[in-house]
Design an enzyme around this catalytic site. Sequence first.
Site, PDB file in Angstrom:
ATOM      1  N   HIS A 114       0.853  -1.207   0.000  1.00 40.10           N
ATOM      2  CA  HIS A 114       0.000   0.000   0.000  1.00 40.10           C
ATOM      3  C   HIS A 114       0.883   1.249   0.000  1.00 40.10           C
ATOM      4  O   HIS A 114       1.357   1.688   1.034  1.00 40.10           O
ATOM      5  CB  HIS A 114      -0.903  -0.021   1.229  1.00 40.10           C
ATOM      6  CG  HIS A 114      -2.026   0.987   1.207  1.00 40.10           C
ATOM      7  ND1 HIS A 114      -2.073   2.044   0.325  1.00 40.10           N
ATOM      8  CD2 HIS A 114      -3.157   1.071   1.952  1.00 40.10           C
ATOM      9  CE1 HIS A 114      -3.188   2.749   0.548  1.00 40.10           C
ATOM     10  NE2 HIS A 114      -3.863   2.181   1.526  1.00 40.10           N
ATOM     11  N   HIS A 120      -2.678   6.975  -1.109  1.00 39.55           N
ATOM     12  CA  HIS A 120      -3.695   7.636  -0.268  1.00 39.55           C
ATOM     13  C   HIS A 120      -3.162   8.376   0.955  1.00 39.55           C
ATOM     14  O   HIS A 120      -3.893   8.584   1.923  1.00 39.55           O
ATOM     15  CB  HIS A 120      -4.766   6.618   0.188  1.00 39.55           C
ATOM     16  CG  HIS A 120      -5.389   5.871  -0.947  1.00 39.55           C
ATOM     17  ND1 HIS A 120      -6.202   4.774  -0.775  1.00 39.55           N
ATOM     18  CD2 HIS A 120      -5.330   6.063  -2.293  1.00 39.55           C
ATOM     19  CE1 HIS A 120      -6.610   4.322  -1.958  1.00 39.55           C
ATOM     20  NE2 HIS A 120      -6.083   5.087  -2.894  1.00 39.55           N
ATOM     21  N   TYR A 173      -0.819   7.407   3.195  1.00 39.93           N
ATOM     22  CA  TYR A 173      -0.281   6.617   4.313  1.00 39.93           C
ATOM     23  C   TYR A 173       1.250   6.594   4.217  1.00 39.93           C
ATOM     24  O   TYR A 173       1.836   7.285   3.380  1.00 39.93           O
ATOM     25  CB  TYR A 173      -0.893   5.208   4.300  1.00 39.93           C
ATOM     26  CG  TYR A 173      -2.378   5.238   4.621  1.00 39.93           C
ATOM     27  CD1 TYR A 173      -2.835   5.543   5.910  1.00 39.93           C
ATOM     28  CD2 TYR A 173      -3.327   5.004   3.635  1.00 39.93           C
ATOM     29  CE1 TYR A 173      -4.189   5.599   6.204  1.00 39.93           C
ATOM     30  CE2 TYR A 173      -4.689   5.060   3.919  1.00 39.93           C
ATOM     31  CZ  TYR A 173      -5.113   5.356   5.213  1.00 39.93           C
ATOM     32  OH  TYR A 173      -6.453   5.418   5.503  1.00 39.93           O
TER      33      TYR A 173
HETATM   34  C1  LIG Z   1     -14.986   1.226   2.853  1.00 42.24           C
HETATM   35  C2  LIG Z   1     -13.738   1.495   2.070  1.00 42.24           C
HETATM   36  C3  LIG Z   1     -12.509   1.153   2.607  1.00 42.24           C
HETATM   37  C4  LIG Z   1     -11.336   1.365   1.874  1.00 42.24           C
HETATM   38  N1  LIG Z   1     -10.130   0.936   2.387  1.00 42.24           N
HETATM   39  C5  LIG Z   1      -9.028   0.959   1.603  1.00 42.24           C
HETATM   40  C6  LIG Z   1      -7.838   0.312   2.023  1.00 42.24           C
HETATM   41  O1  LIG Z   1      -7.732  -0.321   3.087  1.00 42.24           O
HETATM   42  N2  LIG Z   1      -6.758   0.383   1.186  1.00 42.24           N
HETATM   43  C7  LIG Z   1      -6.805   1.053  -0.008  1.00 42.24           C
HETATM   44  O2  LIG Z   1      -5.798   1.102  -0.714  1.00 42.24           O
HETATM   45  N3  LIG Z   1      -7.939   1.646  -0.429  1.00 42.24           N
HETATM   46  C8  LIG Z   1      -9.057   1.593   0.322  1.00 42.24           C
HETATM   47  N4  LIG Z   1     -10.234   2.106  -0.155  1.00 42.24           N
HETATM   48  C9  LIG Z   1     -10.290   2.639  -1.544  1.00 42.24           C
HETATM   49  C10 LIG Z   1     -10.748   1.533  -2.509  1.00 42.24           C
HETATM   50  O3  LIG Z   1      -9.783   0.516  -2.636  1.00 42.24           O
HETATM   51  C11 LIG Z   1     -11.034   2.083  -3.913  1.00 42.24           C
HETATM   52  O4  LIG Z   1      -9.859   2.603  -4.463  1.00 42.24           O
HETATM   53  C12 LIG Z   1     -12.113   3.155  -3.896  1.00 42.24           C
HETATM   54  O5  LIG Z   1     -13.236   2.745  -3.146  1.00 42.24           O
HETATM   55  C13 LIG Z   1     -12.569   3.485  -5.314  1.00 42.24           C
HETATM   56  O6  LIG Z   1     -13.137   2.353  -5.916  1.00 42.24           O
HETATM   57  P1  LIG Z   1     -14.760   2.216  -6.089  1.00 42.24           P
HETATM   58  O7  LIG Z   1     -15.187   3.499  -6.685  1.00 42.24           O
HETATM   59  O8  LIG Z   1     -14.916   1.032  -6.995  1.00 42.24           O
HETATM   60  O9  LIG Z   1     -15.334   2.020  -4.724  1.00 42.24           O
HETATM   61  C14 LIG Z   1     -11.405   1.956   0.589  1.00 42.24           C
HETATM   62  C15 LIG Z   1     -12.652   2.315   0.065  1.00 42.24           C
HETATM   63  C16 LIG Z   1     -13.810   2.079   0.780  1.00 42.24           C
HETATM   64  C17 LIG Z   1     -15.134   2.443   0.158  1.00 42.24           C
END
Ligand SMILES: Cc1cc2nc3c(=O)[nH]c(=O)nc-3n(C[C@H](O)[C@H](O)[C@H](O)COP(=O)(O)O)c2cc1C
Length: 370
Positions: free
Chosen positions: A171, A174, A176
């Site tokens: 990772h 975002h 981190y």
């Molecule tokens: C509830 C939730 C938790 C997430 N946790 C992470 C995470 O742990 N690691 C990460 O890289 N992105 C995380 N994301 C981002 C998602 O991996 C993804 O990039 C983002 O939701 C956009 O995709 P989508 O539009 O298909 O939901 C999270 C998103 C959501 C909605």
Amino acid sequence: MSDSLDSLLRPFEHKSLKLRNRTAMAPMTRTFSPGYVANEQVAGYYRRRAEGEVGLIITEGTFVGHKAANGYENVPAIFGDEAMAGWKKVVDEVHAAGGQIIPQLWHVGAVRKEGIGPDKAVPGYSPSGLFKPGKPNGHAMTREDIQDVVRAFADAAKAAKEVGFDGVEIHGAHGYLIDQFFWEGTNQRDDEYGGSIENRGRFAVEIVEAVREAVGEDFAIVLRYSQWKQQDYDARLAQNPEELQRFLTPLVDAGVDIFHASTRRFWVPEFEGSDLNLAGWTKELTGKPVISVGSVGLDDDFIGGNNQGMGGTANPTGLDELTRRMDNGEFDMIAVGRALLQDPNWLVKIRDGREEEIVPFTKEALTSLS
Ligand SMILES: Cc1cc2nc3c(=O)[nH]c(=O)nc-3n(C[C@H](O)[C@H](O)[C@H](O)COP(=O)(O)O)c2cc1C
């Protein structure tokens, strides 16, 4: 099966990954792992996505064995016997359902606050003790701290391989820890880990090299990165393709197999003068396979509505733009987050022309593991 979905439903192979199609479940933190252990409920949640024929499951962020890696309660760890026994059960269930799965290895850096476990006295650790420009939080890492964290990522990758995971995702996105090194807004170091874009990438390079050393040549290493930060959605690591090339090349040399370029809307061009999105540019510049992501099957983008950036309500929308880009070879795989969080059978429903049966994402889906 509709012909137009062929580019999505074709198999994908790279090193240890032998996937039945080109969809991935995006990593999503769910905070349903009491004691930092992925339990039976978590295993069932991932198994249902494998039964829904998702090609590759990328787990929620799982924190590596460094004292400051964790940022939230009830997030699973990826070190220690108990946590690894939990993950083994998850892996076995996903494999039994015909899927493949990789863990997302995570250190939250300055997002961590004192009072979060496992050791509540430990502050956030980050390149320069900054959560974002002008907002100090926690401890600025020494060289020794850096080596400890590099080791923790390598150990986590080794442990992941031992319990049967099919690869790992690091990772680096975002805002981190790894991204705090990448981003000049949070990296103000004047040693070899700060300054130029190459220096800011050095920490990730060392992690990738150590992970490669720990898992061997054939085990797939995915690196997730993003321009956007939870601290600043408009932040950018690279302003143009030349800078992106400088950023990516050392990571390729270090051993990244697949890049996962995280964007909030997959259809948005990254740089002027071209239709390519960030994943498309990454593939163009590196020649490596890439995963794209961002609002697939939704009519809304990924909105940071609360402290973990997990907001948004969205309705199913068409996939024409996605398949057009995949037909053009712009990216190799597509990750799907909220649509799959809400509906484990999202993929089979679109494949079988049952779109009207898809359950649209709402925030209520975040409150349980269905
Ligand atoms: C509830 C939730 C938790 C997430 N946790 C992470 C995470 O742990 N690691 C990460 O890289 N992105 C995380 N994301 C981002 C998602 O991996 C993804 O990039 C983002 O939701 C956009 O995709 P989508 O539009 O298909 O939901 C999270 C998103 C959501 C909605």
